[in-house]
Motif scaffolding. Structure first.
Motif, PDB file in Angstrom:
ATOM      1  N   VAL A  72       0.889  -1.174   0.000  1.00 19.56           N
ATOM      2  CA  VAL A  72       0.000   0.000   0.000  1.00 19.56           C
ATOM      3  C   VAL A  72       0.922   1.217   0.000  1.00 19.56           C
ATOM      4  O   VAL A  72       1.483   1.592   1.028  1.00 19.56           O
ATOM      5  CB  VAL A  72      -0.923   0.004   1.234  1.00 19.56           C
ATOM      6  CG1 VAL A  72      -1.720   1.301   1.321  1.00 19.56           C
ATOM      7  CG2 VAL A  72      -1.871  -1.191   1.191  1.00 19.56           C
ATOM      8  N   HIS A  73       1.107   1.790  -1.163  1.00 21.65           N
ATOM      9  CA  HIS A  73       2.066   2.886  -1.307  1.00 21.65           C
ATOM     10  C   HIS A  73       1.601   4.117  -0.533  1.00 21.65           C
ATOM     11  O   HIS A  73       0.410   4.407  -0.485  1.00 21.65           O
ATOM     12  CB  HIS A  73       2.225   3.259  -2.783  1.00 21.65           C
ATOM     13  CG  HIS A  73       2.572   2.091  -3.642  1.00 21.65           C
ATOM     14  ND1 HIS A  73       3.848   1.585  -3.716  1.00 21.65           N
ATOM     15  CD2 HIS A  73       1.804   1.303  -4.421  1.00 21.65           C
ATOM     16  CE1 HIS A  73       3.848   0.540  -4.533  1.00 21.65           C
ATOM     17  NE2 HIS A  73       2.621   0.340  -4.974  1.00 21.65           N
ATOM     18  N   ALA A  74       2.579   4.849   0.003  1.00 18.89           N
ATOM     19  CA  ALA A  74       2.248   6.030   0.797  1.00 18.89           C
ATOM     20  C   ALA A  74       2.691   7.308   0.097  1.00 18.89           C
ATOM     21  O   ALA A  74       2.582   8.387   0.660  1.00 18.89           O
ATOM     22  CB  ALA A  74       2.918   5.931   2.170  1.00 18.89           C
ATOM     23  N   GLY A 144       8.134  -4.594   6.841  1.00 15.79           N
ATOM     24  CA  GLY A 144       9.198  -3.775   7.441  1.00 15.79           C
ATOM     25  C   GLY A 144       9.016  -2.326   7.034  1.00 15.79           C
ATOM     26  O   GLY A 144       8.842  -1.441   7.864  1.00 15.79           O
ATOM     27  N   HIS A 145       9.031  -2.059   5.731  1.00 17.61           N
ATOM     28  CA  HIS A 145       8.697  -0.709   5.232  1.00 17.61           C
ATOM     29  C   HIS A 145       7.224  -0.459   5.552  1.00 17.61           C
ATOM     30  O   HIS A 145       6.858   0.607   6.061  1.00 17.61           O
ATOM     31  CB  HIS A 145       8.989  -0.668   3.737  1.00 17.61           C
ATOM     32  CG  HIS A 145       8.482   0.538   3.012  1.00 17.61           C
ATOM     33  ND1 HIS A 145       8.883   1.815   3.311  1.00 17.61           N
ATOM     34  CD2 HIS A 145       7.583   0.654   1.982  1.00 17.61           C
ATOM     35  CE1 HIS A 145       8.262   2.668   2.497  1.00 17.61           C
ATOM     36  NE2 HIS A 145       7.465   1.985   1.694  1.00 17.61           N
ATOM     37  N   THR A 146       6.379  -1.438   5.242  1.00 21.60           N
ATOM     38  CA  THR A 146       4.977  -1.468   5.691  1.00 21.60           C
ATOM     39  C   THR A 146       4.651  -2.932   5.998  1.00 21.60           C
ATOM     40  O   THR A 146       5.383  -3.822   5.572  1.00 21.60           O
ATOM     41  CB  THR A 146       4.000  -0.972   4.594  1.00 21.60           C
ATOM     42  OG1 THR A 146       3.870  -2.016   3.604  1.00 21.60           O
ATOM     43  CG2 THR A 146       4.448   0.309   3.923  1.00 21.60           C
ATOM     44  N   GLY A 203      11.540  -0.335  -6.442  1.00 18.65           N
ATOM     45  CA  GLY A 203      10.299   0.420  -6.591  1.00 18.65           C
ATOM     46  C   GLY A 203      10.476   1.923  -6.712  1.00 18.65           C
ATOM     47  O   GLY A 203       9.571   2.628  -7.176  1.00 18.65           O
ATOM     48  N   HIS A 204      11.610   2.432  -6.260  1.00 20.63           N
ATOM     49  CA  HIS A 204      11.886   3.873  -6.363  1.00 20.63           C
ATOM     50  C   HIS A 204      13.365   4.073  -6.640  1.00 20.63           C
ATOM     51  O   HIS A 204      14.187   3.232  -6.263  1.00 20.63           O
ATOM     52  CB  HIS A 204      11.597   4.596  -5.032  1.00 20.63           C
ATOM     53  CG  HIS A 204      10.147   4.728  -4.709  1.00 20.63           C
ATOM     54  ND1 HIS A 204       9.286   5.532  -5.423  1.00 20.63           N
ATOM     55  CD2 HIS A 204       9.407   4.174  -3.730  1.00 20.63           C
ATOM     56  CE1 HIS A 204       8.079   5.463  -4.894  1.00 20.63           C
ATOM     57  NE2 HIS A 204       8.116   4.631  -3.866  1.00 20.63           N
ATOM     58  N   ASP A 205      13.674   5.201  -7.237  1.00 25.06           N
ATOM     59  CA  ASP A 205      15.087   5.621  -7.261  1.00 25.06           C
ATOM     60  C   ASP A 205      15.131   7.133  -7.132  1.00 25.06           C
ATOM     61  O   ASP A 205      14.308   7.845  -7.710  1.00 25.06           O
ATOM     62  CB  ASP A 205      15.809   5.182  -8.532  1.00 25.06           C
ATOM     63  CG  ASP A 205      17.303   5.459  -8.418  1.00 25.06           C
ATOM     64  OD1 ASP A 205      17.931   4.935  -7.465  1.00 25.06           O
ATOM     65  OD2 ASP A 205      17.850   6.242  -9.221  1.00 25.06           O
TER      66      ASP A 205
HETATM   67 FE   LIG Z   1       6.532   2.703  -0.361  1.00 28.19          FE
END
Ligand SMILES: [Fe+2]
Length: 290
Positions: A72-74, A144-146, A203-205
C-alpha cells in the motif's frame, strides 16, 4: 527457467518505477505498481503514466493478466483500477493488506471499508505461487517498510518494491505506521538469500549523491557486495540504529494521506457523500491554538 521480458516506466513526479513483466512465449504479462498521477492542489487525476504502460503492452501484443502491488504505497496513488478496467487483469497484493486496512480505518474514519482485503481481487499468502503464461511467479512477504510489503519473484527476476533500493542509495524508510526497521532487515535478508544472479528491480530511485542517471535494476550479488545499508557483514543491530536515526530526519511524503486512503481500497476513491461529492480526508494531529 524462462526469463521474463521487463520494461520499466519511471515516473519523475514520484520517483516510482512501474514494470511491465512479460512471458515472451505466451505474451501474457503483469503490471507491477502502476502510478496514477494526482494533482493534490487541483484535486484532479491523470492516467498518462498508466496509458504509457498499456501502449507498450498493445504494441507488443501482450495480454495483461495481473496487476501486482508490492504494498500500500504512501507516496503515490495506484493506477490498478485503470489497468484492470482496460485489460480484465486481476489486482493482487499481500494478504497482510488487512493489517494495513485495520490500522488506517480509524485514522481516516473510513467506516464503509471492511478490513477483509476483499476490495482486491487476490490476496497472496507468503510463498504462494502464480502464473503469468508459462512464467512461474512467487509472492514473498517482506514486511518492514509497511506490514503488507511483498516481493514478486518471477523467473530470474524479483520485484522488490520498497525494501531495498539501488546499492548506492540503500534501503526504504521503516517509520510508517506498522513499519519496523528490524523486520525490514530480516525481509531484506530473505530477498538477498535468492540466487546471486537474480535480477532485482526496485520500486523507487532518487539518484544517490554523485550519480547522474536514475537506475532501477541490480542483482542479489551486487546488493550483497555493495548496498550501503545492508551489504553482507552489516549486522541487524547496526542496520536498525542507522535506519531509525535516518528515519527520524525524514518528513512525510506529500501524497501520504491521499495515497493511503485510495491504495488501501486497491486504488479506488472513497464513496461519494450524500450530495454525490467525493473527498479525501486529512487527519488533524494538532489543532491551531486560539
Ligand atoms: Fe513505499
Amino acid at each position: 527457467m524462462t526469463k521474463p521480458a521487463v520494461t520499466a516506466f519511471f515516473d519523475p513526479t514520484t520517483n516510482t518505477i512501474s514494470y511491465l513483466v512479460a512471458d515472451p512465449e505466451s505474451s501474457r504479462a503483469a503490471v507491477i505498481d502502476p502510478v496514477l498521477d494526482f494533482d493534490v492542489g487541483a484535486g484532479t487525476f491523470d492516467t498518462a503514466c498508466a496509458r504509457k504502460i498499456l501502449a507498450v503492452a498493445a504494441a507488443n501484443r501482450l495480454r495483461i493478466t495481473w496487476v501486482l502491488e508490492t504494498h500500500v504505497h504512501a507516496d503515490h496513488i495506484s493506477a490498478a483500477p485503470f489497468i484492470a478496467a482496460h485489460t480484465g487483469a486481476k489486482v493482487g497484493i499481500s494478504e497482510r493488506v488487512r493489517d494495513v486496512q485495520r490500522q488506517f480505518i480509524p485514522t481516516f474514519g473510513t467506516d464503509d471499508l471492511h478490513p477483509d482485503g476483499k476490495v482486491f481481487d487476490h490476496l497472496f499468502a507468503d510463498l504462494e505461487t502464480f502464473r503469468i503464461g508459462a512464467l512461474q511467479g512467487q509472492a514473498l512477504h517482506t514486511p518492514g517498510h509497511t506490514p503488507a510489503c511483498a516481493a514478486y519473484v518471477i523467473g530470474d527476476a524479483a520485484f522488490v518494491g520498497d525494501t531495498l533500493f539501488m546499492p548506492d542509495y540503500g534501503t526504504a524508510r521503516a517509520d510508517f505506521p506498522g513499519g519496523d526497521a528490524r523486520t525490514l532487515y530480516r525481509s531484506i535478508r530473505r530477498i538477498l538469500a535468492l540466487p546471486p544472479e537474480t535480477r532485482l528491480f526496485v520500486g523507487h530511485d532518487y539518484k544517490a549523491p554523485g550519480r547522474e542517471e536514475f537506475a532501477w535494476e541490480t542483482t542479489v550479488a551486487t546488493e550483497r557486495a555493495h548496498n550501503i545499508h545492508v551489504r553482507d557483514g552489516i549486522s541487524e543491530q547496526a542496520f536498525v540504529l542507522m535506519r531509525e536515526a535516518r528515519d527520524a530526519t525524514l518528513s512525510p511524503p506529500k501524497l501520504l494521506y491521499p495515497s493511503i486512503q485510495m491504495n488501501m481500497r486497491a486504488g479506488h476513491l472513497p464513496p461519494p457523500d450524500a450530495r454525490g461529492e467525493r473527498y479525501l480526508r486529512i487527519p488533524i494531529k494538532s489543532a491551531p491554538r486560539v
